[in-house]
Design a protein around this motif. Structure first.
Motif, PDB file in Angstrom:
ATOM      1  N   PRO A  86       0.814  -1.214   0.000  1.00 44.46           N
ATOM      2  CA  PRO A  86       0.000   0.000   0.000  1.00 44.46           C
ATOM      3  C   PRO A  86       0.849   1.266   0.000  1.00 44.46           C
ATOM      4  CG  PRO A  86      -0.761  -1.545   1.678  1.00 44.46           C
ATOM      5  CD  PRO A  86       0.554  -2.053   1.189  1.00 44.46           C
ATOM      6  N   ILE A  87       0.267   2.319  -0.557  1.00 46.02           N
ATOM      7  CA  ILE A  87       0.897   3.645  -0.492  1.00 46.02           C
ATOM      8  C   ILE A  87       0.328   4.356   0.731  1.00 46.02           C
ATOM      9  CG2 ILE A  87       1.245   5.843  -1.676  1.00 46.02           C
ATOM     10  CD1 ILE A  87       0.659   4.343  -4.314  1.00 46.02           C
ATOM     11  N   PRO A  99       6.022   8.679  -0.301  1.00 44.92           N
ATOM     12  CA  PRO A  99       5.379   7.361  -0.349  1.00 44.92           C
ATOM     13  C   PRO A  99       5.046   6.903  -1.770  1.00 44.92           C
ATOM     14  CG  PRO A  99       4.441   8.683   1.411  1.00 44.92           C
ATOM     15  CD  PRO A  99       5.343   9.592   0.633  1.00 44.92           C
ATOM     16  N   PHE A 100       4.507   7.800  -2.600  1.00 46.93           N
ATOM     17  CA  PHE A 100       4.136   7.389  -3.950  1.00 46.93           C
ATOM     18  C   PHE A 100       5.364   7.025  -4.776  1.00 46.93           C
ATOM     19  CE2 PHE A 100       3.042   8.295  -8.455  1.00 46.93           C
ATOM     20  CZ  PHE A 100       2.091   7.309  -8.618  1.00 46.93           C
ATOM     21  N   ASP A 101       6.422   7.848  -4.694  1.00 46.88           N
ATOM     22  CA  ASP A 101       7.647   7.523  -5.428  1.00 46.88           C
ATOM     23  C   ASP A 101       8.286   6.243  -4.890  1.00 46.88           C
ATOM     24  OD1 ASP A 101       7.437   9.633  -7.169  1.00 46.88           O
ATOM     25  OD2 ASP A 101       8.639  10.993  -5.963  1.00 46.88           O
ATOM     26  N   SER A 102       8.154   6.000  -3.593  1.00 52.28           N
ATOM     27  CA  SER A 102       8.649   4.735  -3.030  1.00 52.28           C
ATOM     28  C   SER A 102       7.921   3.556  -3.663  1.00 52.28           C
ATOM     29  CB  SER A 102       8.445   4.720  -1.509  1.00 52.28           C
ATOM     30  OG  SER A 102       9.222   5.709  -0.870  1.00 52.28           O
ATOM     31  N   TRP A 103       6.606   3.698  -3.835  1.00 48.04           N
ATOM     32  CA  TRP A 103       5.814   2.635  -4.460  1.00 48.04           C
ATOM     33  C   TRP A 103       6.240   2.411  -5.909  1.00 48.04           C
ATOM     34  CZ3 TRP A 103       2.348   2.443  -8.561  1.00 48.04           C
ATOM     35  CH2 TRP A 103       1.594   1.272  -8.661  1.00 48.04           C
ATOM     36  N   LEU A 104       6.526   3.501  -6.632  1.00 43.49           N
ATOM     37  CA  LEU A 104       6.990   3.355  -8.008  1.00 43.49           C
ATOM     38  C   LEU A 104       8.311   2.585  -8.054  1.00 43.49           C
ATOM     39  CD1 LEU A 104       6.232   6.871  -9.564  1.00 43.49           C
ATOM     40  CD2 LEU A 104       5.133   4.700 -10.152  1.00 43.49           C
TER      41      LEU A 104
END
Length: 377
Positions: free
Chosen positions: A24-25, A232-237
């Motif tokens: 999850p983000i 968080p979003f860039d970590s998910w990418l």
């Protein structure tokens, strides 16, 4: 566990209990406390975030380290790294470095009192000759950007250990899939996560990885204080990108070998710098310390006119300043990555108006060759 499996299942996904396969983000800046003196383990996303924490565990496992720190960019990672050092400290660095790293060292780090000497770090006697009482670290790119020089990392680490120096290795070009500097004796590994780790030219990121607990503690303090953490979003990418790292690297290398060999047969190409060619001067070192050659190629054409012609006529290959993505990109170092390096220094390193750098992508190799053929002829 094989590293290709680690890319997909690199850490325990215990941040939730929903059964979601994708991490999850956690798009939250702050986290509520359970009670006074009781915490979930997360307080504020600058310190840590569950999505970024998972990514960092994956990177630590891939590099066989104990801690990884994910930054907003590769340059943010190197900038934080320089905070380990104090006024008067001396660092020996590879002479052929990414231009942005040189710009940081020369215009920011020197201003802050650090001293640098640049040398071909594959010349071990030259490295020894630069060490003096103020020397604190040896900073290596291997392969270097853009001249593809390879340093014997284990040999440099042995020298550094004798003098109590840190060894820092930028592993962006080969990634932990092909090379693991911590296993070879290095203290800190640097990555521009923007490149192969992300793999899709859609986000910026950087990493520092170590297996030294003291360095981890010091870097974590710098990290939370200076604040250049990955969102968080860039970590998910990055998590998503790393899942396909193994298959991308293998296919890109396969394409690079074909394209490098083809370039060596072209009349308008004077030199090809690819560490996967057996006549590369560092080929033996490469095969000793890395499991692959990667997909970065530099080559020198016969004239500036040919270089410009290529950049203007290529149709499938994109003229852009980056590397490591699924698209094949061509870069003109003297105008792009190394524009801020003084001309005399650029020319001394071989970065002239005939040099081009190629990041080979996932397209069909025959299509890439056909594009170069029409552009050259």
């Amino acid at each position: 566990m094989d590293i290709s499996t680690l890319c997909i299942h690199g850490a325990d996904n215990n941040t939730h209990n929903t059964g979601a396969v994708s991490v999850p983000i956690y798009q939250s800046a702050t986290f509520a406390h359970l009670d006074v003196g009781k915490s979930t383990g997360y307080d504020y996303s600058r310190l840590q975030n569950p999505t970024r924490e998972y990514l960092e565990k994956v990177m630590a496992n891939l590099e066989q380290g104990t801690d990884a720190l994910a930054f907003s960019t590769g340059m943010a990672a190197i900038t934080a790294l320089m905070e380990l050092f104090s006024i008067g400290d001396h660092i020996i660095a590879s002479g052929d470095l990414y231009g942005g790293t040189v710009r940081l060292f020369e215009h920011i780090s020197r201003k802050n009192g650090l001293k640098f000497d640049y040398i071909n770090t594959s010349d071990l006697d030259a490295v020894r000759g630069l060490i003096h009482p103020d020397t604190k670290a040896i900073y290596i790119e291997s392969p270097t950007n853009p001249m593809m020089q390879v340093t014997d990392i284990t040999a440099v680490c042995e020298i550094a250990k004798t003098f109590g120096l840190l060894v820092i290795v930028d592993n962006t070009f080969l990634t932990p899939y092909y090379q693991q500097p911590l296993v070879l004796g290095a203290d800190i590994v640097v990555h521009s996560g923007t490149k192969y780790l992300s793999g899709h030219n859609d986000t910026l990121a950087g990493f520092l990885v170590t297996k030294n607990e003291d360095l981890s503690e010091r870097l974590r303090f710098i990290y939370k204080t200076t604040g250049a953490c990955l969102s968080p979003f860039d970590s998910w990418l990055l998590i998503r990108g790393i899942k396909t790292l193994a298959v991308r690297m293998d296919r890109q290398q396969e394409n690079a070998v074909k394209l490098a060999n083809w370039l060596t047969t072209q009349k308008k190409v004077n030199k090809v710098f690819y560490i996967g060619l057996p006549d590369h001067p560092d080929y033996a070192v490469s095969t000793k310390q890395a499991s692959g050659f990667g997909s970065m190629i530099s080559f020198e054409v016969d004239s500036e006119t040919t270089a410009i012609q290529l950049l203007e006529r290529l149709q499938l290959v994109l003229f852009a300043e980056s590397l490591g993505g699924v698209e094949t990109l061509i870069t003109y170092p003297m105008l792009q990555t190394h524009a801020d390096v003084p001309m005399e220094e650029r020319l001394e390193r071989g970065i002239n108006d005939c040099l081009l750098r190629l990041s080979v992508g996932l397209e069909n190799a025959d299509d890439l060759i056909a594009d170069f053929e029409q552009a050259l002829n």
